[in-house]
Design a protein around this motif. Structure first.
Motif, PDB file in Angstrom:
ATOM      1  N   VAL A 145       1.063  -0.937   0.123  1.00 22.10           N
ATOM      2  CA  VAL A 145      -0.116  -0.237  -0.056  1.00 22.10           C
ATOM      3  C   VAL A 145       1.030   1.464   0.128  1.00 22.10           C
ATOM      4  N   LEU A 146       0.835   2.092  -0.963  1.00 20.55           N
ATOM      5  CA  LEU A 146       1.094   3.479  -0.683  1.00 20.55           C
ATOM      6  C   LEU A 146       0.457   4.705  -0.127  1.00 20.55           C
ATOM      7  N   LEU A 147       1.137   5.558   0.519  1.00 14.46           N
ATOM      8  CA  LEU A 147       0.985   6.414   1.801  1.00 14.46           C
ATOM      9  C   LEU A 147       1.930   7.782   1.148  1.00 14.46           C
ATOM     10  N   ILE A 148       0.488   8.189   0.050  1.00 15.03           N
ATOM     11  CA  ILE A 148       1.977   9.658  -0.461  1.00 15.03           C
ATOM     12  C   ILE A 148       1.317  10.733   0.461  1.00 15.03           C
ATOM     13  N   GLY A 149       2.963  11.672   1.040  1.00 17.61           N
ATOM     14  CA  GLY A 149       1.760  12.220   2.288  1.00 17.61           C
ATOM     15  C   GLY A 149       2.617  11.496   3.602  1.00 17.61           C
ATOM     16  N   GLY A 150       3.040  10.271   3.607  1.00 12.28           N
ATOM     17  CA  GLY A 150       2.797   9.580   4.621  1.00 12.28           C
ATOM     18  C   GLY A 150       3.357   9.708   5.629  1.00 12.28           C
ATOM     19  N   ALA A 151       4.788  10.790   5.527  1.00 12.99           N
ATOM     20  CA  ALA A 151       5.604  11.025   6.789  1.00 12.99           C
ATOM     21  C   ALA A 151       4.509  12.872   7.256  1.00 12.99           C
ATOM     22  N   LEU A 172       6.207   0.732 -10.635  1.00 11.73           N
ATOM     23  CA  LEU A 172       5.620   0.027  -9.616  1.00 11.73           C
ATOM     24  C   LEU A 172       4.271  -0.121  -9.351  1.00 11.73           C
ATOM     25  N   LYS A 173       4.229  -1.200  -8.721  1.00  9.48           N
ATOM     26  CA  LYS A 173       3.023  -2.177  -8.267  1.00  9.48           C
ATOM     27  C   LYS A 173       2.440  -2.205  -7.071  1.00  9.48           C
ATOM     28  N   VAL A 174       1.197  -1.076  -6.708  1.00  7.65           N
ATOM     29  CA  VAL A 174       0.658  -1.244  -5.601  1.00  7.65           C
ATOM     30  C   VAL A 174      -1.114  -1.819  -5.363  1.00  7.65           C
ATOM     31  N   SER A 175      -1.528  -2.064  -4.205  1.00  2.00           N
ATOM     32  CA  SER A 175      -2.410  -2.630  -3.754  1.00  2.00           C
ATOM     33  C   SER A 175      -3.683  -1.509  -3.994  1.00  2.00           C
ATOM     34  N   ALA A 176      -3.805  -1.042  -3.032  1.00  2.00           N
ATOM     35  CA  ALA A 176      -4.276   0.423  -3.111  1.00  2.00           C
ATOM     36  C   ALA A 176      -3.262   2.073  -2.311  1.00  2.00           C
ATOM     37  N   VAL A 177      -3.997   3.080  -2.452  1.00  2.00           N
ATOM     38  CA  VAL A 177      -3.014   4.157  -3.066  1.00  2.00           C
ATOM     39  C   VAL A 177      -3.861   5.215  -1.413  1.00  2.00           C
ATOM     40  N   ALA A 178      -3.195   5.805  -0.466  1.00  2.00           N
ATOM     41  CA  ALA A 178      -4.222   6.965   0.046  1.00  2.00           C
ATOM     42  C   ALA A 178      -2.976   8.298  -0.360  1.00  2.00           C
ATOM     43  N   ARG A 207      -3.106   1.753 -12.583  1.00  2.00           N
ATOM     44  CA  ARG A 207      -2.846   0.741 -12.172  1.00  2.00           C
ATOM     45  C   ARG A 207      -4.111  -0.451 -11.141  1.00  2.00           C
ATOM     46  N   ARG A 208      -4.856   0.187 -11.706  1.00  2.00           N
ATOM     47  CA  ARG A 208      -6.575  -0.588 -11.484  1.00  2.00           C
ATOM     48  C   ARG A 208      -5.946  -0.457  -9.664  1.00  2.00           C
ATOM     49  N   ALA A 209      -5.162   0.458  -8.643  1.00  2.00           N
ATOM     50  CA  ALA A 209      -5.594   0.385  -6.902  1.00  2.00           C
ATOM     51  C   ALA A 209      -6.356   1.182  -6.982  1.00  2.00           C
ATOM     52  N   GLY A 210      -7.316   0.975  -5.751  1.00  2.00           N
ATOM     53  CA  GLY A 210      -8.281   1.298  -5.058  1.00  2.00           C
ATOM     54  C   GLY A 210      -7.809   3.025  -3.987  1.00  2.00           C
ATOM     55  N   HIS A 211      -7.845   4.520  -4.551  1.00  2.00           N
ATOM     56  CA  HIS A 211      -7.307   5.826  -3.378  1.00  2.00           C
ATOM     57  C   HIS A 211      -8.883   5.789  -3.116  1.00  2.00           C
ATOM     58  N   ILE A 212      -7.414   6.573  -2.289  1.00  2.00           N
ATOM     59  CA  ILE A 212      -8.678   7.173  -1.190  1.00  2.00           C
ATOM     60  C   ILE A 212      -7.556   8.919  -1.166  1.00  2.00           C
ATOM     61  N   SER A 213      -8.462   9.719  -1.198  1.00  2.00           N
ATOM     62  CA  SER A 213      -7.811  11.689  -1.274  1.00  2.00           C
ATOM     63  C   SER A 213      -8.470  11.722   0.303  1.00  2.00           C
ATOM     64  N   THR A 218      -7.979  10.038  12.425  1.00  2.00           N
ATOM     65  CA  THR A 218      -8.398   9.538  11.292  1.00  2.00           C
ATOM     66  C   THR A 218      -7.411   9.191  10.662  1.00  2.00           C
ATOM     67  N   GLY A 219      -6.466   8.704  11.428  1.00  2.00           N
ATOM     68  CA  GLY A 219      -5.272   7.526  10.430  1.00  2.00           C
ATOM     69  C   GLY A 219      -5.715   6.356  10.916  1.00  2.00           C
ATOM     70  N   LEU A 220      -6.627   5.573  12.050  1.00  2.00           N
ATOM     71  CA  LEU A 220      -7.716   4.574  11.837  1.00  2.00           C
ATOM     72  C   LEU A 220      -8.749   4.780  10.665  1.00  2.00           C
ATOM     73  N   GLY A 221      -9.136   5.917  10.201  1.00  2.00           N
ATOM     74  CA  GLY A 221      -9.692   5.612   9.000  1.00  2.00           C
ATOM     75  C   GLY A 221      -9.534   4.936   8.331  1.00  2.00           C
ATOM     76  N   VAL A 222      -8.158   5.802   8.111  1.00  2.00           N
ATOM     77  CA  VAL A 222      -7.691   5.658   6.752  1.00  2.00           C
ATOM     78  C   VAL A 222      -7.058   3.991   6.259  1.00  2.00           C
ATOM     79  N   ALA A 223      -6.111   3.841   7.258  1.00  2.00           N
ATOM     80  CA  ALA A 223      -5.432   2.513   7.652  1.00  2.00           C
ATOM     81  C   ALA A 223      -6.814   1.442   7.332  1.00  2.00           C
ATOM     82  N   LEU A 224      -8.178   1.245   7.944  1.00  2.00           N
ATOM     83  CA  LEU A 224      -9.341   0.605   7.076  1.00  2.00           C
ATOM     84  C   LEU A 224      -9.921   0.487   5.929  1.00  2.00           C
ATOM     85  N   VAL A 225     -10.041   1.883   5.664  1.00  2.00           N
ATOM     86  CA  VAL A 225     -10.145   1.932   4.264  1.00  2.00           C
ATOM     87  C   VAL A 225      -9.189   1.151   3.062  1.00  2.00           C
ATOM     88  N   LEU A 226      -7.733   1.238   3.730  1.00  2.00           N
ATOM     89  CA  LEU A 226      -7.043   0.876   2.548  1.00  2.00           C
ATOM     90  C   LEU A 226      -6.711  -0.719   2.758  1.00  2.00           C
TER      91      LEU A 226
END
Length: 356
Positions: free
Chosen positions: A12-18, A75-81, A98-104, A288-296
């Protein structure tokens, strides 16, 4: 899902994950998915690397939002936030390729057109989650669970308290300021009619968990859309107060509060008013972090089947049956409060948009 399947899962890829949300999301995701690779993506290689080093099994990648492939090649990923405002919309387009689910989690209710248009252009590519519900499911999912007690809901009022000393990263602070102050308008539903209110009509008042009255403003995260359509309630509003949280007023640490007021009729047709609160002693970021994790987890197929390609709110992705347990496990509390007897939802304030 078996442990073997989890081991073979794409990252899973967290863009802005820092940032603060990213750190909490990575932490909660790792607790429930110990073998799935996590990628912390960011423009600053050093910052992303430091964040990745704090999570077992995580690594960092540099993301270039101006590049069609984000600088990530094949790069292949299963989901992106995407955890900040992507003004170019490149992260969602890349996820669709990439046919990967995305959440913003950043676009406000008046900014949904970019994501909706991207989905409409490639509706069969992957799930697109419009993540800007208040604290990514912490409001909407409990509200829907508590609403089951009602045969008919007449009114939903959310009162959120955000402590002025709560932790804000630069991106989160910019997002909140943009959503609250840009245009100074907010959407609500009153007597079945959608209304944009502005100016003095946005002024309101909330009662914190400890009963203290606080000045507030009408606010419109995606919860107002989700809750109106999911329940059919003709009156739905969200009021946000920024100030001192109940826990800090009592001499403790900062907390975040979400008070959920429901009014209508029970299964026997009798009037019913209920008032609950969701509280977290760590402030807004853990929820907020919990919600993102559950969606991913859902987007990656790690918690049930992957959702079909579609346009979703987080509460349509998150598993309601386990949410409150996950929330408590993350340090949150669920409280039942005494209903306030004045007015339909315990408010003496006129509804925004109504004649004075």
């Amino acid at each position: 899902m078996s442990k073997g399947n989890r081991t073979r899962a794409e990252p899973v890829l967290l863009i802005g994950g820092a940032g603060e949300v990213g750190r909490w999301a990575a932490r909660f995701f790792r607790e429930s998915n110990p073998d799935v690779p996590i990628l912390i993506g960011g423009r600053d290689e050093r910052r992303a690397g430091l964040a990745a080093a704090a999570v077992r099994g995580a690594s960092s990648v540099v993301v270039d939002l101006a590049s069609s492939d984000l600088g990530l090649g094949e790069l292949k990923v299963s989901a992106v936030a995407t955890l900040f405002t992507d003004e170019m919309g490149g992260a969602l387009r890349w996820a669709q390729q990439r046919r990967a689910g995305h959440i913003s989690i950043s676009p406000g209710i008046s900014e949904l057109g970019v994501e909706a248009a991207a989905f409409m252009h490639q509706p069969s590519a992957a799930p697109v989650v419009l993540g800007t519900e208040w604290l990514v499911g912490a409001t909407s999912v409990p509200s829907l669970l508590f609403a089951r007690e009602f045969a008919h809901l007449e009114e939903i009022r959310i009162e959120a308290v955000l402590d002025e000393q709560d932790v804000f990263g630069p991106a989160a602070n910019a997002d909140l300021e943009r959503q609250i102050y840009a245009g100074a308008t907010a959407l609500m539903r009153s007597d079945g009619v959608w209304r944009w209110c502005s100016g003095n009509d946005t002024s309101s008042e909330v009662r914190a968990v400890d009963g203290t009255k606080m000045d507030a403003n009408v606010f419109s995260p995606n919860d107002v859309l989700l809750l109106s359509n999911a329940t059919g309630a003709p009156n739905v509003r969200f009021d946000l107060a920024m100030g001192i949280s109940s826990s800090r007023r009592a001499g403790g640490a900062v907390s975040t509060e979400i008070i959920i007021n429901l009014a209508g009729r029970d299964q026997a047709g009798r009037p019913l008013i209920k008032r609950h609160a969701i509280v977290h002693p760590g402030g807004q970021m853990p929820l907020t972090g919990l919600g993102v994790a559950l969606v991913l987890e859902r987007l990656a197929g790690l918690a049930g089947d992957k959702p079909e390609p579609g346009l979703y709110f987080p509460s349509q992705i998150i598993d309601h049956s386990t949410y409150l347990d996950r929330l408590r496990g993350a340090g949150g509390e669920v409280l039942e409060l005494e209903p306030i007897p004045h007015g339909p939802l315990g408010s003496d304030q006129p509804r925004a948009g109504a004649e004075q």
